[in-house]
Scaffold this active site. Sequence first.
Site, mmCIF file in Angstrom:
data_model
loop_
_atom_site.group_PDB
_atom_site.id
_atom_site.type_symbol
_atom_site.label_atom_id
_atom_site.label_comp_id
_atom_site.label_asym_id
_atom_site.label_seq_id
_atom_site.Cartn_x
_atom_site.Cartn_y
_atom_site.Cartn_z
ATOM 1 N N LYS A 1 0.835 -1.224 0.000
ATOM 2 C CA LYS A 1 0.000 0.000 0.000
ATOM 3 C C LYS A 1 0.861 1.262 0.000
ATOM 4 C CE LYS A 1 -2.240 -0.913 3.900
ATOM 5 N NZ LYS A 1 -1.868 -2.223 4.420
ATOM 6 N N ARG B 1 -10.019 0.009 8.874
ATOM 7 C CA ARG B 1 -9.506 -1.325 9.186
ATOM 8 C C ARG B 1 -10.534 -2.164 9.928
ATOM 9 N NH1 ARG B 1 -3.679 0.038 9.287
ATOM 10 N NH2 ARG B 1 -2.393 -1.799 9.540
ATOM 11 N N ARG C 1 11.389 -5.152 4.999
ATOM 12 C CA ARG C 1 11.031 -3.731 4.830
ATOM 13 C C ARG C 1 11.913 -2.808 5.671
ATOM 14 N NH1 ARG C 1 4.910 -1.967 5.089
ATOM 15 N NH2 ARG C 1 4.934 -2.891 7.175
ATOM 16 N N ARG D 1 10.962 -0.772 11.021
ATOM 17 C CA ARG D 1 9.860 -0.494 11.945
ATOM 18 C C ARG D 1 9.874 -1.519 13.061
ATOM 19 N NH1 ARG D 1 4.376 0.290 8.552
ATOM 20 N NH2 ARG D 1 3.597 -0.914 10.304
ATOM 21 N N ARG E 1 -0.657 -8.969 13.599
ATOM 22 C CA ARG E 1 -1.213 -8.013 12.625
ATOM 23 C C ARG E 1 -2.006 -8.749 11.546
ATOM 24 N NH1 ARG E 1 4.127 -5.240 10.933
ATOM 25 N NH2 ARG E 1 2.889 -3.837 9.644
HETATM 26 P P1 AMP Z 1 0.355 0.448 9.366
HETATM 27 O O1 AMP Z 1 1.427 1.490 9.255
HETATM 28 O O2 AMP Z 1 -0.838 0.755 8.507
HETATM 29 O O3 AMP Z 1 0.880 -0.959 9.159
HETATM 30 O O4 AMP Z 1 -0.186 0.510 10.869
HETATM 31 C C1 AMP Z 1 0.661 0.229 11.970
HETATM 32 C C2 AMP Z 1 -0.171 -0.007 13.232
HETATM 33 O O5 AMP Z 1 -0.930 1.163 13.529
HETATM 34 C C3 AMP Z 1 -1.209 -1.122 13.130
HETATM 35 O O6 AMP Z 1 -0.659 -2.404 13.398
HETATM 36 C C4 AMP Z 1 -2.213 -0.693 14.211
HETATM 37 O O7 AMP Z 1 -1.722 -0.958 15.509
HETATM 38 C C5 AMP Z 1 -2.216 0.822 14.040
HETATM 39 N N1 AMP Z 1 -3.241 1.303 13.066
HETATM 40 C C6 AMP Z 1 -3.019 1.961 11.898
HETATM 41 N N2 AMP Z 1 -4.165 2.253 11.275
HETATM 42 C C7 AMP Z 1 -5.158 1.766 12.055
HETATM 43 C C8 AMP Z 1 -6.578 1.734 11.965
HETATM 44 N N3 AMP Z 1 -7.214 2.281 10.913
HETATM 45 N N4 AMP Z 1 -7.277 1.150 12.965
HETATM 46 C C9 AMP Z 1 -6.663 0.604 14.034
HETATM 47 N N5 AMP Z 1 -5.316 0.585 14.198
HETATM 48 C C10 AMP Z 1 -4.565 1.161 13.220
#
Ligand code: AMP
Length: 217
Positions: free
Chosen positions: A14, A88, A127, A162, A173
């Site tokens: 993404k 999400r 990554r 990360r 996740r």
């Molecule tokens: P990402 O960078 O999109 O992989 O998000 C990293 C982490 O942020 C996720 O594993 C969740 O803990 C949190 N997170 C990001 N976006 C959301 C969302 N829309 N709803 C809930 N948690 C989120």
Amino acid sequence: MKNIIFIAPPAAGKGTVSDYLVKNYHYEHLSTGDLLREEIQNGSELGKSLEEIMASGKLVSDDIILQLVETKLQSYLQKPFILDGFPRTLVQAEALEKMLLTLGVTNNIAIYLDIPKEEAIKRVTGRIVCPKCKRSYNLNHEELKPKKDNLCDDCMVELEKRSDDNIDTFAVRFDAYLENTSPILDFYASRKMLKKVDAMTQLNEMFQNIIEEAKND
Ligand code: AMP
């Protein structure tokens, strides 16, 4: 171009596609993960409460996410925009639908990036990310390696891993994705907004497939 809501398991690409669309098609890019990580970096009260939950791989509560998006979304509406990592959950998808309706934003599609779990694991462990511009690179993906070892091609800043990009956190996740996020696919299918794109092709092919879907009719 249409506004794009990306739905995909972790590390499907993404962020990489978003980066391409921002650079070549002048999209705005709203990543809730990036916004949350900024809160943590700023050391805000909210940030402190997020650190543990994000490190565990679990989802942040709908209330926090919706408040964050509600305050930010309006500033992303001058151009076509990408929602990356949001919604999400079904609750978030329904709230987003209401927000967009209230704001009069109608030209939207949801793109599902299809990737097998094994490939997502490979990508998550390789990554590395630029802390400055947030661009993602991947040491396990020939087309996504940085030109110079461990440096961002654009910023020349040292790339970082990360803290949640490890196999244990990935499992949490991925489960959160299956349980909470995959039901959103039916939600967007029922609204005739869902497009599926294969995330296993060469990058350029995936970009072109997404552009075809996102072009205005
Ligand atoms: P990402 O960078 O999109 O992989 O998000 C990293 C982490 O942020 C996720 O594993 C969740 O803990 C949190 N997170 C990001 N976006 C959301 C969302 N829309 N709803 C809930 N948690 C989120």
